[in-house]
Design an enzyme around this catalytic site. Structure first.
Site, PDB file in Angstrom:
ATOM      1  N   THR B 162      34.000   1.527  -2.010  1.00  0.00           N
ATOM      2  CA  THR B 162      34.084   2.909  -1.518  1.00  0.00           C
ATOM      3  C   THR B 162      33.240   3.355  -0.528  1.00  0.00           C
ATOM      4  OG1 THR B 162      33.249   3.346  -3.299  1.00  0.00           O
ATOM      5  CG2 THR B 162      36.121   3.474  -3.538  1.00  0.00           C
ATOM      6  N   LYS B 188      31.818  -3.299  -7.207  1.00  0.00           N
ATOM      7  CA  LYS B 188      31.150  -2.061  -5.997  1.00  0.00           C
ATOM      8  C   LYS B 188      31.167  -0.991  -7.375  1.00  0.00           C
ATOM      9  CE  LYS B 188      33.637   0.985  -5.680  1.00  0.00           C
ATOM     10  NZ  LYS B 188      33.814   2.373  -5.545  1.00  0.00           N
ATOM     11  N   THR B 199      32.150   4.955  -9.662  1.00  0.00           N
ATOM     12  CA  THR B 199      33.823   4.080 -10.063  1.00  0.00           C
ATOM     13  C   THR B 199      33.108   2.491  -9.572  1.00  0.00           C
ATOM     14  OG1 THR B 199      35.109   6.164  -9.054  1.00  0.00           O
ATOM     15  CG2 THR B 199      35.854   3.415  -9.816  1.00  0.00           C
ATOM     16  N   GLU B 280      23.783   5.961  -5.486  1.00  0.00           N
ATOM     17  CA  GLU B 280      23.087   6.749  -4.098  1.00  0.00           C
ATOM     18  C   GLU B 280      21.552   7.508  -3.853  1.00  0.00           C
ATOM     19  OE1 GLU B 280      27.587   9.176  -4.822  1.00  0.00           O
ATOM     20  OE2 GLU B 280      26.133   9.714  -6.069  1.00  0.00           O
ATOM     21  N   ASN B 403      25.974  14.521  -2.717  1.00  0.00           N
ATOM     22  CA  ASN B 403      27.441  14.775  -3.717  1.00  0.00           C
ATOM     23  C   ASN B 403      27.496  16.593  -3.762  1.00  0.00           C
ATOM     24  OD1 ASN B 403      28.109  13.110  -4.894  1.00  0.00           O
ATOM     25  ND2 ASN B 403      25.837  12.544  -5.433  1.00  0.00           N
ATOM     26  N   SER B 408      34.711  17.845  -0.272  1.00  0.00           N
ATOM     27  CA  SER B 408      35.595  16.673  -0.735  1.00  0.00           C
ATOM     28  C   SER B 408      37.331  16.958   0.864  1.00  0.00           C
ATOM     29  CB  SER B 408      36.168  17.029  -1.259  1.00  0.00           C
ATOM     30  OG  SER B 408      36.412  17.958  -2.527  1.00  0.00           O
TER      31      SER B 408
END
Lengths: 408, 408
Positions: B162, B188, B199, B280, B403, B408
């Protein structure tokens, strides 16, 4: 050490006007423990007969002053009492030397004020792992003794600040049997430039008369609903201390009085929320209301899982109504939840229910709501009657800047 | 949705050269589930008799494909098996529609490949709360069927990304009874631009023959020492899935073989660490070794408390040897600790012991050490024989940027 020049955008407009509490006097001084050009020691003396209750960090690496206070709480309550607090040095993880420092300071306070040493409580906040230069404090005791005032509580609130961006105070008054009983408290916490962890210190005074064991029971229960329901970054200090002192000077026995208990809880909650409002880098104040949980304990676990989630906190910072991250936090918390029974609201906006986004939900409504400064997320688990409310702030570049960009 | 253009500074130089595993074939396709101009669906088919073991997120709000996989693991093991994974949409918190999507996809895969539906496993990763456009996947099954290859595992690793900044693969080969058994896996995870939570998906294949229940037991134990010992930000996904498939095509029965178990654990640990290296905003890779704890479980609690502490993680980012924050994290973890017995090392540098900073400690040595990219913090509790090692990355402005700064 970096200097914080900007006051939190969530700070109250001004320090509140606190009532003087009969039976308590304050003095402050510039001892130069670490900071220069500001007060860094406060001394409070309490009239004979004052009941003192306390709650403390549960850290297994707690600081020497915390261990000393814990040993003394619940002990003899005759004679006066005293609280001495220094900022700039936490006297934490300082080995045997830390205990020596506490002994030296408490004995010197006892000698200077006539308070029995087993009634002298101390706290230290600031850098950890460095020896406390206790002589700098002890040599100022005569100066402190000459400066006592019933009205110096705001000065006391300022002297205990470390990297707080504003002093924190709150009060309440309640009528009992036709007489006015007053409660006033101060707190510091949540400004933490390198090299410290969050250190929260709270001192609350009342002229009510309350039996020590009743005071302790009330304090412990109320702490669970106030200070133990706030979080800035999930990191627990080695020095957290809350002392509650009932001087009895009003002549009113408030033991078991529910109006008094409620007033005290309001003061505690106000101070707790001020700590969140001074959270490092905070730009949003977030209340998380959890209902319908299997138990109150489960509700608090869910609330704190949401409040401590870096992904929820960054979404709040980004004004992003990212309810999927709330679902994630509920799912990971470990407390009982059923994906298909829970519902989530941002303010009054129903976002998700029955295991999916609500049919009437419009992203633009939630996005507009998220632009506010004080936000409420409500979660109903649909399982039982358990509920809890917790408070936190967002996670921003300001937090990283304060804690990563500067060297200790 | 923001685009990640920069590969993690902690990424390996290149995707490793993985051995083809007999009994497994891969195909990938651009289905346009969410992303455009890249592959986003991978299909693996496994020869008849393949044992499939799995471990999954413990989230109580787990996604529909996870629930479906959990129901199938340990079921009938006759016939071939298949794994279909899409990126771009997590099919999480999508109510009854989510289950319908899983049923549609698994039935279509069964029809297209002849694999019994109870042996078709799926995973979905990406945005949550949006319906999975499963028709886009189903219409590509004929294309997938025509493209199977034993050598397409790197393509598969890329199709499941992703916001990962690099594809993740690892392998091992081990001699058993004079024959070579191969293990190859892909993963991943941990790149998570808005609006997703972390995820992690992992698929490991081997040509060894291992009884399903033995495979499951080994996988669960090894997961506790590998994937369950990594953390980027303490937030647990609703979709975490690890599937381990033993085709048996080598003809070598590795059930109970310790060399095989060790090789598998190396592959799992390699993949787990690659997930951390793609954390991240990560700029530092941190190994935390805890020894001398009262139990292994306690050691892991301490290790994860240190690894998840925002104050420790920001100190690492700031190259600040702030051992006081390590003391704080140990103190708050809830596991047994004695302030005066613990010792802390940064690399080989003894920082703290006997409740205080070590007498030989020089801040400049630790500060120089902290400038490295791969760091080790060792903690000895001095209490018992419990030990654990966990891995994490630092907390930087990059994390906030990913983040909070994007909607989004």
């Amino acid at each position: 050490m970096a200097t914080i020049t900007k006051v939190s955008p969530l700070a109250p407009a001004a320090f509140p006007d606190l009532p003087a509490i009969d039976g308590v006097r304050f003095a402050t001084v510039e001892a130069g423990v670490r900071y220069q050009g500001r007060t860094d020691v406060m001394l409070a003396v309490l009239d004979p007969g004052t009941s003192v209750a306390g709650v403390f960090t549960r850290s297994k690496t707690r600081a020497a002053p915390v261990l000393d206070c814990q040993a003394k709480i619940g002990g003899p309550s005759e004679g006066p009492a005293a609280i001495l607090v220094n900022s700039g040095n936490a006297n934490a993880f300082t080995g045997h030397y830390g205990q020596t420092s506490v002994a030296e300071v408490t004995q010197a306070v006892s000698k200077a004020t006539g308070v029995p040493v087993e009634r002298v409580f101390t706290s230290s906040t600031g850098v950890i792992g460095e020896p406390l230069p206790h002589d700098r404090i002890i040599t100022q005791l005569e100066v402190l003794k000459s400066g006592f005032s019933r009205h110096a509580i705001e000065d006391a609130a300022r002297a205990i600040m470390t990297t707080d961006t504003f002093p924190k105070g709150a009060s309440a008054q309640v009528e009992i049997e036709g007489k006015t009983v007053s409660i006033a408290g101060i707190a510091k916490g949540s400004g933490m430039i390198a090299p410290d962890m969050a250190t929260m210190l709270v001192y609350i005074f009342t002229d009510a008369q309350v039996d020590q064991s009743a005071l302790q029971t009330m304090l412990s229960a109320q702490t669970d609903r106030t200070f133990n329901c706030i979080t800035v970054d999930s990191d627990t200090s080695t020095s957290d201390t809350l002392l509650l002192c009932a001087t009895g000077a009003s002549g009113v026995d408030a033991t078991g009085n529910s109006a008094f208990a409620e007033a005290l809880e309001r003061v505690m909650l106000d101070l707790a929320q001020q700590v969140v409002r001074d959270g490092e880098g905070a730009t949003k104040f977030l209340e998380i209301c959890v209902t319908g949980a299997a138990s109150d304990a489960d509700a608090k676990v869910h609330g704190l899982a949401i409040a401590n989630s870096p992904l929820v906190k960054t979404a709040i910072a980004g004004e992003d109504p990212n309810w999927g991250r709330v679902v994630m936090a509920i799912g990971k918390s470990g407390a009982a939840a059923d994906r298909d029974l829970l519902s989530i609201r941002f303010g009054d906006i129903l976002v998700a229910e029955k295991g999916w986004v609500s049919p009437e939900y419009r992203e633009e409504d939630a996005a507009a709501y998220m632009k506010g400064q004080d936000l409420v997320i409500s979660v109903d688990l649909g399982l039982g009657d358990g509920s809890a409310t917790v408070w936190t702030c967002d996670l921003t570049h300001g937090y990283i800047q304060i804690n990563a960009d500067y060297r200790s």
